[in-house]
Design an enzyme around this catalytic site. Structure first.
Site, PDB file in Angstrom:
ATOM      1  CB  THR A 146      -0.484 -21.142  21.784  1.00 13.79           C
ATOM      2  OG1 THR A 146      -1.720 -20.715  22.340  1.00 13.79           O
ATOM      3  CG2 THR A 146       0.455 -20.008  22.001  1.00 13.79           C
ATOM      4  CD  GLN A 147      -6.480 -22.551  17.425  1.00 16.02           C
ATOM      5  OE1 GLN A 147      -7.387 -21.669  17.953  1.00 16.02           O
ATOM      6  NE2 GLN A 147      -6.474 -23.715  16.897  1.00 16.02           N
ATOM      7  CB  CYS A 148      -2.988 -17.774  23.128  1.00 12.47           C
ATOM      8  SG  CYS A 148      -4.280 -18.873  23.776  1.00 12.47           S
ATOM      9  CB  THR A 159      -0.744  -0.037   1.326  1.00 13.58           C
ATOM     10  OG1 THR A 159      -1.766  -1.132   1.275  1.00 13.58           O
ATOM     11  CG2 THR A 159      -1.631   1.120   1.486  1.00 13.58           C
ATOM     12  CG  ASP A 184      -1.757  -7.219  -2.351  1.00 14.09           C
ATOM     13  OD1 ASP A 184      -1.631  -7.694  -1.320  1.00 14.09           O
ATOM     14  OD2 ASP A 184      -2.523  -6.414  -2.287  1.00 14.09           O
ATOM     15  CB  SER A 185       2.894  -8.281   1.083  1.00 13.89           C
ATOM     16  OG  SER A 185       1.899  -8.444   2.093  1.00 13.89           O
ATOM     17  CB  THR A 194       0.662  -4.377   6.357  1.00 13.30           C
ATOM     18  OG1 THR A 194      -0.643  -4.489   5.621  1.00 13.30           O
ATOM     19  CG2 THR A 194       1.376  -2.984   6.531  1.00 13.30           C
ATOM     20  CG  ASP A 195      -2.441  -7.975   3.600  1.00 12.67           C
ATOM     21  OD1 ASP A 195      -2.893  -7.282   4.741  1.00 12.67           O
ATOM     22  OD2 ASP A 195      -2.986  -8.054   2.368  1.00 12.67           O
TER      23      ASP A 195
HETATM   24  N1  ASP Z   1      -2.675  -5.910   0.461  1.00 14.79           N
HETATM   25  C1  ASP Z   1      -1.670  -4.950   0.919  1.00 14.79           C
HETATM   26  C2  ASP Z   1      -0.177  -5.784   1.002  1.00 14.79           C
HETATM   27  O1  ASP Z   1      -0.152  -6.550   1.968  1.00 14.79           O
HETATM   28  C3  ASP Z   1      -1.870  -4.456   2.356  1.00 14.79           C
HETATM   29  C4  ASP Z   1      -0.792  -3.459   2.510  1.00 14.79           C
HETATM   30  O2  ASP Z   1       0.118  -3.177   1.954  1.00 14.79           O
HETATM   31  O3  ASP Z   1      -1.084  -3.048   3.866  1.00 14.79           O
HETATM   32  O4  ASP Z   1       0.456  -5.851   0.100  1.00 14.79           O
END
Ligand code: ASP
Length: 350
Positions: A275-277, A15, A60-61, A92-93
């Protein structure tokens, strides 16, 4: 003072550099570099000089795979001696997966590698991209942190301890089982007690070439059947992250389920219990539901994140180790990703 410092920026996509198009936000080649050139702060003498390397294609990640991790690692290796630090611009993904993977791939790292991105693109009036990028550049150029980190919001986190925890908020990442390495408020403060020591003089930086072994992850859910698990564990799978309940517990009264685990273990599949926690650790000895999994051959992931466990399996199998060696190393701390707490005998007294 910082003018003589320089950082290499590997722009992989995400993004942060996207542009509003008729089809929604999309990465556009050349656009981020142009924007950075127009924003005076990026050429301030108080910010390290930078070289922006734009990847093709910008991703896009969500489209990242292990080959992309290796490409970033080898890019850093090629430019390692020429820069004080490295910034990886990334969506971020899957940033927590890439930061975990790079922490393993980059051996004997003595310079900062800081992944960052944004929830709102640099092109927007209100954005988190400018601060995330500027602070990451300053950190990478001026703080000798020998680690792969994520800088996001106001916090510098160890890469292999980080998780994406918010799909909308600007504090999108957290590290539940390890303290932040630093914070950027009025001042930038690094907690040097939390930072790993730099490698010794004889320990040379290297990126391990890695092939792409078959690794998987399953999150337990009430009602999961032995058949579902068997399908996941079919050859050629080599390693599985089993995201279990609480302290690492699973449905051990289901004998068929346990037999599937045992059979996979005999074939050399390494099954790591996480763990899922969000916070806390696996303690397989604590409950009968954990001990049953341990008896079936499951290895404790201690306080590893599922992202770190998965990428560690990729790394260990990818470098050619056999199952016994991988099992052993999964329970060792290689890059600050895991904290061993109580010994087995101490567990017995708990
Ligand atoms: N879908 C985007 C990605 O991971 C979201 C982002 O960049 O925050 O590339």
């Amino acid at each position: 003072m910082t003018q003589s410092k320089s950082v290499y920026i590997a722009y992989t996509g995400g993004t942060i550099g996207m542009k509003r198009t008729a089809d929604g936000y999309a990465p556009v080649p050349g656009y981020l570099g142009q924007l950075m050139g127009e924003i005076p702060e990026f050429s301030s003498p108080r910010v390290p000089r930078y070289h922006l390397e734009e990847y093709h294609p910008l991703l896009d990640s969500a489209n990242m795979a292990p080959a992309n991790w290796l490409r970033i690692g080898e890019d850093i290796e090629r430019h390692y001696d020429d820069f004080d630090g490295f910034v990886v611009l990334h969506g971020t993904d899957t940033m927590a997966y890439t930061s975990s993977a790079l922490s393993f791939l980059l051996e004997n790292l003595s310079k900062p590698v800081i992944l960052t991105g944004a929830q709102i693109p640099l092109a927007e009036i209100r954005n988190d991209a400018r601060d995330n990028l500027l602070t990451s550049m300053i950190l990478a150029g001026t703080e000798p942190i020998p680690e792969v980190c994520i800088y996001f919001g106001t916090r510098l986190l160890r890469g292999n301890r980080s998780r994406k925890v918010n799909a909308e908020g600007l504090d999108a990442f957290a590290s539940f089982n390890y303290p932040a390495l630093g914070t950027a408020g009025v001042d930038i403060r690094i907690d040097w007690r939390a930072v790993r020591p730099a490698p010794g003089p004889g320990e040379r930086f290297a990126v391990h070439p890695m092939d792409n072994p078959h690794i998987g992850a399953v999150r337990l859910f009430p009602g999961i059947t032995a058949e579902t698990l068997r399908n996941f564990l079919r050859p050629p799978l080599k390693g599985l992250v089993l995201e279990a309940y609480g302290a690492g517990n699973g449905p051990v009264t289901n004998q068929a389920f346990l037999e599937v685990l045992e059979e996979a273990d005999r074939r050399g599949v390494v099954i790591v219990d996480c763990t899922q926690c969000l916070e806390g650790r696996v303690r397989l000895e604590a409950y009968a539901t954990g001990r049953g999994l341990a008896r079936a051959g499951v290895v404790s992931g201690h306080d590893l994140t599922a992202e770190a466990a998965l990428t560690k399996l990729y790394y260990l199998f990818g470098t050619g180790l056999d199952s016994a060696q991988v099992k052993e190393r999964m329970e060792q701390d290689l890059r600050g990703e895991l904290t061993l707490q109580l010994s087995d005998s101490e567990f017995a007294r708990v």
